[in-house]
Every structure is written in structure tokens, then in C-alpha cells.
Design a protein around this motif. Structure first.
Motif, short mmCIF file in Angstrom:
data_model
loop_
_atom_site.label_atom_id
_atom_site.label_comp_id
_atom_site.label_asym_id
_atom_site.label_seq_id
_atom_site.Cartn_x
_atom_site.Cartn_y
_atom_site.Cartn_z
N GLN A 31 0.86 -1.18 0.00
CA GLN A 31 0.00 0.00 0.00
C GLN A 31 0.90 1.24 0.00
O GLN A 31 1.34 1.71 1.04
CB GLN A 31 -0.90 0.01 1.24
N GLY A 32 1.23 1.70 -1.19
CA GLY A 32 2.18 2.80 -1.31
C GLY A 32 3.61 2.27 -1.28
O GLY A 32 3.87 1.06 -1.34
N VAL A 33 4.58 3.16 -1.17
CA VAL A 33 5.99 2.77 -1.14
C VAL A 33 6.35 2.27 0.25
O VAL A 33 6.16 2.97 1.25
CB VAL A 33 6.89 3.96 -1.52
N GLN A 34 6.90 1.03 0.30
CA GLN A 34 7.30 0.43 1.57
C GLN A 34 8.77 0.04 1.46
O GLN A 34 9.11 -0.98 0.85
CB GLN A 34 6.44 -0.80 1.88
N PRO A 35 9.68 0.80 2.05
CA PRO A 35 11.13 0.54 1.91
C PRO A 35 11.54 -0.85 2.39
O PRO A 35 12.54 -1.39 1.90
CB PRO A 35 11.77 1.64 2.77
N SER A 36 10.82 -1.43 3.34
CA SER A 36 11.20 -2.74 3.87
C SER A 36 10.63 -3.90 3.07
O SER A 36 10.96 -5.06 3.33
CB SER A 36 10.73 -2.86 5.33
N PHE A 37 9.77 -3.59 2.11
CA PHE A 37 9.15 -4.64 1.29
C PHE A 37 9.95 -4.75 0.00
O PHE A 37 9.64 -4.12 -1.00
CB PHE A 37 7.69 -4.27 1.02
N THR A 38 11.01 -5.59 0.05
CA THR A 38 11.93 -5.68 -1.08
C THR A 38 12.11 -7.12 -1.53
O THR A 38 11.63 -8.06 -0.90
CB THR A 38 13.31 -5.11 -0.69
N SER A 39 12.86 -7.27 -2.61
CA SER A 39 13.10 -8.60 -3.19
C SER A 39 13.89 -9.51 -2.26
O SER A 39 13.93 -10.73 -2.46
CB SER A 39 13.84 -8.47 -4.52
N ALA A 40 14.52 -8.97 -1.23
CA ALA A 40 15.31 -9.79 -0.31
C ALA A 40 14.45 -10.79 0.44
O ALA A 40 14.94 -11.81 0.94
CB ALA A 40 16.06 -8.90 0.67
N ILE A 41 13.13 -10.52 0.54
CA ILE A 41 12.25 -11.43 1.27
C ILE A 41 12.01 -12.73 0.50
O ILE A 41 11.68 -13.76 1.09
CB ILE A 41 10.90 -10.74 1.57
N VAL A 42 12.20 -12.69 -0.82
CA VAL A 42 11.89 -13.86 -1.66
C VAL A 42 12.74 -15.07 -1.28
O VAL A 42 12.20 -16.14 -1.00
CB VAL A 42 12.04 -13.51 -3.15
N PRO A 43 14.09 -14.98 -1.24
CA PRO A 43 14.87 -16.17 -0.88
C PRO A 43 14.64 -16.61 0.57
O PRO A 43 14.75 -17.79 0.88
CB PRO A 43 16.32 -15.74 -1.12
N ARG A 44 14.31 -15.65 1.46
CA ARG A 44 14.06 -16.03 2.85
C ARG A 44 12.82 -16.92 2.96
O ARG A 44 12.82 -17.91 3.68
CB ARG A 44 13.88 -14.78 3.71
N LEU A 45 11.79 -16.59 2.22
CA LEU A 45 10.59 -17.42 2.24
C LEU A 45 10.79 -18.71 1.46
O LEU A 45 10.30 -19.77 1.86
CB LEU A 45 9.41 -16.63 1.66
N ALA A 46 11.52 -18.65 0.36
CA ALA A 46 11.75 -19.85 -0.45
C ALA A 46 12.53 -20.92 0.32
O ALA A 46 12.46 -22.11 -0.01
CB ALA A 46 12.49 -19.48 -1.73
N ALA A 47 13.26 -20.50 1.36
CA ALA A 47 14.02 -21.47 2.17
C ALA A 47 13.09 -22.42 2.92
O ALA A 47 13.51 -23.52 3.30
CB ALA A 47 14.92 -20.73 3.15
N HIS A 48 11.83 -22.05 3.11
CA HIS A 48 10.86 -22.93 3.79
C HIS A 48 10.22 -23.86 2.76
O HIS A 48 8.99 -23.91 2.61
CB HIS A 48 9.80 -22.10 4.50
N ASP A 49 11.06 -24.60 2.02
CA ASP A 49 10.53 -25.42 0.93
C ASP A 49 9.77 -26.65 1.40
O ASP A 49 9.26 -27.41 0.58
CB ASP A 49 11.66 -25.84 -0.01
#
Length: 373
Positions: free
Chosen positions: A72-90
Motif C-alpha cells: 500500500q504505497g511505497v514500503q522501503p522494507s518490502f523488497t526482493s530480499a524477502i523472496v529467498p528467505r521465504l523460499a528457504a521454507h521449501d
């Protein structure tokens, strides 16, 4: 297996087959009884199981296992870095893909053509890892959906596109089809990105392995986004569809189970009567065997072995006949595992039931049995 044991096993198998052929009427009844019961279950509960598998396959599509997060708008903490962190929970997450801001592009050869939204994507897209390719002729590689290619006027699937507000060009090198849960962004141009660049995201799509994993996946995603203000994100979940899946699966399974248990009980009762008739007809034969030194265990093994062979043959033929009927009528056929389980269930139940009259026959006094007319 040692040679003497093999000889004894062969002799026992010949004896079982000889007993089955000597009691043709009872053997045929046992065979047809199990065959009919197995075929009946297949054309009733089996049809339901096939339909259930087809329905749940649709319900279990990625769209019913998805969790989508929108910024919802620009969120500096919402970045592509979260993708590999979540993908680790395979173990519970099947796929994670993040999308950057939308930028309009047009075909480079048609600057005034209809624009299409281009997104940089990070993670895994429809089972395909997203990784930036090497530039071709100095141009960044990008992908386009069939609808995007038609809109851009590039039906051949190749060509360059120009970012309307920047003037830079990218080269379309591949055609990609959006999965059902991403169809709302159609038409789309997708540019693979590197999550390590920590670029801002506008949306994130997480696919759970199974519908029942969705609550846990929701908790994992929420925990990973603790740095983002609560009012900075909007989360949409397909939990309602996952709950519907559980209800549908439970009701269909209960219905099929009732049919199977009912037919199995009826077949077991009929088999018990049939095998007990066999025991009564062969009382004199069993008495003679006992008098000649046959053990009680041998009598039980002989009767149950005979029923085992007939039941296995009847269940196998019944399963094949039932599957053939379903195929001919255009109904869905249950999985091979279901068919095998059905054959094993009817064979095992019929054989175990046969042990009751077999034990009764083995415990009779041989001298009394020899007096039977």
C-alpha cells in the motif's frame, strides 16, 4: 529358501490348486463372489473416488493454495530480499515470486502502439527459476505472455520493446504462459531479476505445497514482514477455498468409505457361509488327513490357501472389469493405488474370514469325522 522348503512349498501349492479344482462349485462361487463385490465397489465407490480426484485436482490448483501480498504505497522494507528467505521454507512453500513496480512498454518498432505493463520478477515463476540472462546485443532479456505479444503486435514472439517513460529498450527472448493465479496481471511482460539487488516490491505471491499448509505459510509470511507497518500491506489468502477443499474431500471420502465397508461386509458374510459349506462337505477328507498325521495348522493353511488363490484371482478380474466398465462409460477411473488397495482389501478380508470355518474343521475329532457318511 532352502531346497527342502522349496519342495514343500511347491507341494503345498499343488495341493491347494488340486483342492480348488476338486471343489469346482464352491471355488467358482468364491471366485464370482469376490469378483462381483470388487466390481460393484469400483462402479460405485470407485466412480466416486475418480470424481473426487478430478474435483480435488481442480481445487488443489495453485490458485487455491496462494497467498498474495500487496504494498500500500511505497514500503522501503518490502523488497526482493524477502523472496529467498521465504523460499528457504521449501517443506511447506512450493513457490515464491515477487513483482516490482509496473512500467509501460511498447514495441520498439511501433512507438505509438498499445502499451503493456512490464514487471521485474524475482524468485520462481510457474516452476521456472527467474534469473537474469546475459544481455543480447546490449539489450536486457525479457519474457512476454501470448496476450502481451498480440497486444504489442509481435505475434512472432521475438523483438524489442521500449520503456515509454525512459526510452531504453529490452529484447523479448521467450514466450511465457501465466498460471491461473496470476492471470489478473495479463497481458504482461516479465523481466527476470536478481533478489540480491534488494529492489522494492509492489506484490508478492506465495504458493503453499498443500491447501492445509496455508495457515502456516500465512504465519511465515507475516513473520517475515514484521518490519513493514501493518497498514502498509494488504494480504489476500485463498484460505476459504482451502476450507472448501477439506469439506468436499471429507464428504466424498466418507461416502465412498461407507459404500466400501458395506460391500466388504456383505462379501465377507457371503464368503463365510460359502467356505463353511466347503468345510462341511470336506469333513471326511479332513478327518482322513488328520488321521494320517496332518496337523491342525496344515488343515487351516490348506483351506485359507485355497480361498486366498480364488479371492486374489476374483478381486483382480473384478478390478479389471470394473475399471473397464468405467472407461467404457466415460467415467473417471480411480488411481492404480486405489485399485491395488481394493484388491488387497477384498483378498485379505475373504481369506481372514475363511480362517474361522478352517479352524473349526481343524479342531474336529478325526475319528468322528471319518464316520461322516
Amino acid at each position: 529358501m532352502t531346497a527342502p522348503l522349496m519342495v514343500r512349498a511347491r507341494a503345498f501349492a499343488r495341493e491347494v490348486l488340486a483342492s480348488a479344482f476338486s471343489q469346482r462349485v464352491t471355488s467358482v462361487v468364491t471366485f464370482l463372489l469376490v469378483l462381483g463385490a470388487t466390481a460393484t465397489v469400483l462402479v460405485t465407490a470407485g466412480r466416486n473416488a475418480g470424481a473426487q480426484a478430478a474435483v480435488l485436482a481442480q481445487v488443489d490448483a495453485a490458485g487455491t493454495r496462494s497467498l498474495t501480498v500487496y504494498a500500500q504505497g511505497v514500503q522501503p522494507s518490502f523488497t526482493s530480499a524477502i523472496v529467498p528467505r521465504l523460499a528457504a521454507h521449501d517443506d511447506v512453500i512450493a513457490e515464491v515470486v515477487g513483482f516490482g513496480p509496473v512500467t509501460d512498454v511498447t514495441a520498439a518498432a511501433i512507438p505509438v502502439g498499445t502499451p503493456v505493463g512490464m514487471r521485474t520478477a524475482y524468485g520462481t515463476f510457474s516452476g521456472r527459476p527467474l534469473a537474469p540472462g546475459e544481455p543480447v546485443a546490449g539489450l536486457t532479456q525479457t519474457w512476454a505472455t501470448p496476450a502481451a505479444l498480440d497486444t504489442l503486435g509481435m505475434p512472432q514472439g521475438r523483438g524489442s520493446v521500449r520503456v515509454t517513460d525512459q526510452g531504453r529498450e529490452l529484447l523479448v527472448t521467450d514466450r511465457v504462459t501465466l498460471p491461473e493465479h496470476l492471470e489478473p496481471i495479463e497481458p504482461a511482460v516479465i523481466t527476470p531479476g536478481d533478489p540480491a539487488t534488494n529492489e522494492p516490491l509492489t506484490s508478492l505471491v506465495v504458493i503453499a505445497d498443500r491447501p492445509e499448509d496455508l495457515p502456516l505459510v500465512t504465519d511465515l509470511v507475516t513473520a517475515a514482514l514484521t518490519d513493514v507497518p501493518p497498514d502498509g500491506l494488504k494480504i489476500e489468502s485463498s484460505q476459504a477455498m482451502a476450507d472448501l477443499r477439506a469439506v468436499i474431500g471429507g464428504k466424498l471420502t466418507a461416502q465412498s468409505r461407507s459404500i466400501i465397508l458395506g460391500v466388504l461386509a456383505a462379501a465377507a458374510a457371503a464368503s463365510l457361509v460359502n467356505v463353511w459349506s466347503l468345510a462341511l462337505m470336506r469333513r471326511r477328507d479332513f478327518g482322513r488327513r488328520r488321521a494320517l498325521g496332518a496337523t491342525r495348522a496344515m488343515i487351516v493353511a490348506l483351506m485359507t490357501g485355497q480361498v486366498l488363490v480364488l479371492a486374489a484371482a476374483g478381486a483382480t478380474v473384478g478390478a479389471a472389469a470394473g475399471a473397464g466398465f468405467l472407461a467404457a462409460s466415460g467415467d473417471p477411473i480411480p488411481t492404480p493405488t486405489y485399485l491395488l488397495a481394493l484388491v488387497v482389501a477384498f483378498t485379505t478380508t475373504t481369506t481372514l474370514i475363511a480362517a474361522i470355518p478352517a479352524t473349526w474343521a481343524a479342531r474336529r475329532d478325526p475319528l468322528s469325522e471319518l464316520r461322516v457318511p
